[in-house]
Design a protein around this motif. Sequence first.
Motif, short mmCIF file in Angstrom:
data_model
loop_
_atom_site.label_atom_id
_atom_site.label_comp_id
_atom_site.label_asym_id
_atom_site.label_seq_id
_atom_site.Cartn_x
_atom_site.Cartn_y
_atom_site.Cartn_z
N ASP A 237 0.83 -1.20 0.00
CA ASP A 237 0.00 0.00 0.00
C ASP A 237 0.86 1.25 0.00
O ASP A 237 2.02 1.24 0.45
CB ASP A 237 -0.92 0.01 1.22
N ASP A 238 0.27 2.36 -0.48
CA ASP A 238 1.02 3.61 -0.55
C ASP A 238 1.44 4.10 0.83
O ASP A 238 2.55 4.64 1.00
CB ASP A 238 0.18 4.68 -1.25
N ASP A 239 0.58 3.98 1.81
CA ASP A 239 0.94 4.44 3.16
C ASP A 239 2.12 3.65 3.72
O ASP A 239 3.05 4.21 4.31
CB ASP A 239 -0.27 4.31 4.08
N VAL A 240 2.09 2.35 3.53
CA VAL A 240 3.20 1.50 4.00
C VAL A 240 4.48 1.82 3.23
O VAL A 240 5.58 1.86 3.81
CB VAL A 240 2.83 0.01 3.87
N LEU A 245 10.02 4.33 2.79
CA LEU A 245 10.94 5.19 2.04
C LEU A 245 11.50 6.31 2.89
O LEU A 245 12.38 7.06 2.41
CB LEU A 245 10.22 5.77 0.82
N GLU A 246 11.05 6.48 4.12
CA GLU A 246 11.59 7.53 4.97
C GLU A 246 13.06 7.29 5.33
O GLU A 246 13.77 8.22 5.69
CB GLU A 246 10.76 7.63 6.25
N GLN A 247 13.51 6.05 5.20
CA GLN A 247 14.91 5.74 5.51
C GLN A 247 15.86 6.20 4.41
O GLN A 247 17.08 6.18 4.58
CB GLN A 247 15.08 4.25 5.73
N VAL A 248 15.32 6.65 3.26
CA VAL A 248 16.15 7.14 2.16
C VAL A 248 15.91 8.65 2.04
O VAL A 248 14.92 9.10 1.44
CB VAL A 248 15.78 6.43 0.83
N ASP A 249 16.84 9.45 2.58
CA ASP A 249 16.69 10.91 2.50
C ASP A 249 17.50 11.43 1.31
O ASP A 249 18.09 10.67 0.54
CB ASP A 249 17.15 11.56 3.80
N ASP A 250 17.59 12.77 1.18
CA ASP A 250 18.28 13.36 0.03
C ASP A 250 19.77 13.05 0.05
O ASP A 250 20.37 12.81 -1.01
CB ASP A 250 18.07 14.89 0.05
#
Length: 306
Positions: A237-240, A245-250
């Motif tokens: 799901d998009d929410d999951v 993906l929060e572990q991959v920052d800029d």
Amino acid sequence: MPSRPDDVRQSLGLPDFVDPVDVGEASLAASQTWGDERPATARGLSTGDPAAGVARPFGSVGHESRFAGDDSGDNASARPGRAGRRRQGGSASGYGQSSFGTSSFGASSSGVGARSGAKRKAKKQLTWAEKAERREKRAAARREAEAIEREKDPIGYAREIVLTQLTAMPRSRSQLADKLREKEVSEDVIDVVLDRMEDVGLVDDEAYAAMLVRSKLASRGLARRALRQELKRKGIDDDVATVALEQVDDDVEREQALVLARKKMVTMSRLDEPTQTRRLAGLLARKGYSGELVWSVIRQVQEEAS
């Protein structure tokens, strides 16, 4: 009256340098090893059978008559000169003729090989259509057996499928549900089984999504946009997916892009700058990086190489 050695040699067709006594002794040794597969004349030499035309007691006479210059047969055998060596060679030749010349061991082996070869040739070669028909019959039999098992215990049948899939590799709930639908499991049974798997922790989409992001980032160097597409393809799901993906920052994304570009730059050291730019831009774009980040990384890599 015993026969003379010359008469025995002539009757057996032996050369002058072959002693009939040696042929008999070699035949006796061969019979103890390979069985009684020697000619009757050779057996007569070893046993002293008068019917074969050979008498054992003439051995000493044969030695004395053949080696005229020696004192006795024992001395001749003890001092094998040129004639003695010829006699030993003739003895070996007689052994080969008597023990192996009439043996059926080789013939029987070749016969077995011929029969097995005939069986192989006799086996029918199936055509592609016949092979396809056989595969279809096996698949139909397998489907029939699965249908019987599914009707007998639908929940147990679905549970076994899920456990088999999870044993091979981690999977999302959506992937497992698709597999159960392929096996013609009803939706009610799918919900019951997968809910139970989530309760015991065997199915966890959040953990699976986080693991997939780390794996694809390290192995393929994908950007966040490509990682989101990969998660969507796996049924997350998009929410999951957003949480994973929060572990991959800029900063992580730029560092990964630099690693890819530097590795590619090593293989293009002899190319001109426009060719390098075009190939680097195509590589990073396929990995899902934005245009702004791509051109920034390309400039930095080219400055480092110059």
